[in-house]
Design a protein around this motif. Structure first.
Motif, PDB file in Angstrom:
ATOM      1  N   THR A  77       0.522  10.111  -2.564  1.00 52.22           N
ATOM      2  CA  THR A  77      -0.463  10.800  -3.401  1.00 52.22           C
ATOM      3  C   THR A  77      -0.065  10.740  -4.869  1.00 52.22           C
ATOM      4  OG1 THR A  77       0.608  12.969  -3.307  1.00 52.22           O
ATOM      5  CG2 THR A  77      -0.967  12.436  -1.536  1.00 52.22           C
ATOM      6  N   ALA A  78      -1.045  10.978  -5.713  1.00 48.46           N
ATOM      7  CA  ALA A  78      -0.777  11.089  -7.148  1.00 48.46           C
ATOM      8  C   ALA A  78       0.207  12.227  -7.390  1.00 48.46           C
ATOM      9  CB  ALA A  78      -2.078  11.323  -7.914  1.00 48.46           C
ATOM     10  N   VAL A 113      -5.998  18.575  -6.658  1.00 45.52           N
ATOM     11  CA  VAL A 113      -6.527  17.251  -7.012  1.00 45.52           C
ATOM     12  C   VAL A 113      -5.445  16.193  -6.827  1.00 45.52           C
ATOM     13  CG1 VAL A 113      -7.396  15.811  -8.898  1.00 45.52           C
ATOM     14  CG2 VAL A 113      -8.314  18.110  -8.560  1.00 45.52           C
ATOM     15  N   ASN A 147      -4.596  15.539  -3.152  1.00 41.73           N
ATOM     16  CA  ASN A 147      -5.683  14.968  -2.351  1.00 41.73           C
ATOM     17  C   ASN A 147      -6.195  13.642  -2.888  1.00 41.73           C
ATOM     18  OD1 ASN A 147      -6.088  16.961  -0.192  1.00 41.73           O
ATOM     19  ND2 ASN A 147      -6.445  18.337  -1.911  1.00 41.73           N
ATOM     20  N   THR A 148      -5.480  13.065  -3.838  1.00 42.32           N
ATOM     21  CA  THR A 148      -5.843  11.759  -4.380  1.00 42.32           C
ATOM     22  C   THR A 148      -4.716  10.789  -4.039  1.00 42.32           C
ATOM     23  OG1 THR A 148      -6.995  12.820  -6.221  1.00 42.32           O
ATOM     24  CG2 THR A 148      -6.474  10.485  -6.461  1.00 42.32           C
ATOM     25  N   THR A 149      -5.029   9.800  -3.222  1.00 36.00           N
ATOM     26  CA  THR A 149      -4.005   8.837  -2.804  1.00 36.00           C
ATOM     27  C   THR A 149      -4.018   7.603  -3.698  1.00 36.00           C
ATOM     28  OG1 THR A 149      -5.446   7.616  -1.287  1.00 36.00           O
ATOM     29  CG2 THR A 149      -4.293   9.564  -0.390  1.00 36.00           C
ATOM     30  N   ASP A 182      -7.011   5.565  -2.948  1.00 34.28           N
ATOM     31  CA  ASP A 182      -8.199   6.010  -3.681  1.00 34.28           C
ATOM     32  C   ASP A 182      -8.209   5.421  -5.088  1.00 34.28           C
ATOM     33  OD1 ASP A 182      -8.903   7.720  -1.534  1.00 34.28           O
ATOM     34  OD2 ASP A 182      -7.812   9.410  -2.429  1.00 34.28           O
ATOM     35  N   LEU A 183      -7.071   5.536  -5.770  1.00 28.99           N
ATOM     36  CA  LEU A 183      -6.984   5.089  -7.158  1.00 28.99           C
ATOM     37  C   LEU A 183      -7.100   3.566  -7.271  1.00 28.99           C
ATOM     38  CD1 LEU A 183      -4.145   7.478  -8.321  1.00 28.99           C
ATOM     39  CD2 LEU A 183      -6.563   7.605  -8.959  1.00 28.99           C
ATOM     40  N   HIS A 227     -10.734   2.643  -6.550  1.00 34.08           N
ATOM     41  CA  HIS A 227     -11.578   3.076  -7.659  1.00 34.08           C
ATOM     42  C   HIS A 227     -11.467   2.100  -8.819  1.00 34.08           C
ATOM     43  CE1 HIS A 227     -13.745   5.712 -10.364  1.00 34.08           C
ATOM     44  NE2 HIS A 227     -12.738   5.668 -11.214  1.00 34.08           N
ATOM     45  N   TYR A 270     -15.849   7.826  -7.539  1.00 31.86           N
ATOM     46  CA  TYR A 270     -14.844   8.796  -7.144  1.00 31.86           C
ATOM     47  C   TYR A 270     -14.771   9.844  -8.224  1.00 31.86           C
ATOM     48  CZ  TYR A 270     -10.704  10.555  -4.836  1.00 31.86           C
ATOM     49  OH  TYR A 270      -9.822  11.347  -4.163  1.00 31.86           O
ATOM     50  N   PHE A 309     -13.448  13.459  -9.822  1.00 32.75           N
ATOM     51  CA  PHE A 309     -12.334  14.400  -9.799  1.00 32.75           C
ATOM     52  C   PHE A 309     -12.857  15.754 -10.242  1.00 32.75           C
ATOM     53  CE2 PHE A 309     -10.449  10.272 -10.566  1.00 32.75           C
ATOM     54  CZ  PHE A 309      -9.444  10.249  -9.622  1.00 32.75           C
TER      55      PHE A 309
END
Length: 139
Positions: free
Chosen positions: A75-76, A114, A117-119, A122-123, A126, A135, A137
């Protein structure tokens, strides 16, 4: 709370590794060149990421760095906490009066949610889509 260049550039490294996941190691030199960043600075950032077992290094002429886990499993928040430390909008939350303490804690928790829950998956997806609305935020 501000995320410093450590966190921002660390995310850049990790997103690039996620985009190339499964295709072999990526050199910091290529990441630095692609994003017009200092290779020397990226070398300083990769060490704590390696120590946290988020990346693996491969030595040799065709060496570089790989993600140590799947992009969907990082995750971030994992990256930011390694490079920036604990997330806190202000110092000394414990000494604040109750109303302000509650506000700062709610802000901290929203940011943490945030980030957690941001992997990387995802990034990376995106960034590739080019669709900025794909996506969202929410804080």
């Amino acid at each position: 709370m501000k995320i410093s260049t450590k966190g921002r550039y660390g995310l850049t490294i990790m997103i690039e590794l996620a985009k190339n996941h499964g295709e072999g190691p990526i050199s910091l030199k290529s990441i630095a060149k692609a994003h017009d960043l200092s290779e020397h600075y990226l070398e300083q950032l990769i060490s704590p990421l390696r120590n946290a077992r988020l990346v693996k290094s491969i030595r040799g002429a065709y060496g570089g760095y790989l993600l140590a886990k799947e992009p969907g499993d990082i995750t971030a928040g994992d990256i930011i906490s390694v490079l920036e430390g604990p997330i806190s909008p202000v110092e000394g939350i414990e000494q604040e009066e109750p109303a302000k303490r509650e506000l700062w804690l709610r802000i901290r928790d929203a940011v943490k949610e945030v980030l957690e829950n941001t992997t990387l998956e995802d990034l990376a997806n995106h960034s590739e889509d080019g669709d900025n609305d794909a996506y969202m935020f929410y804080i």
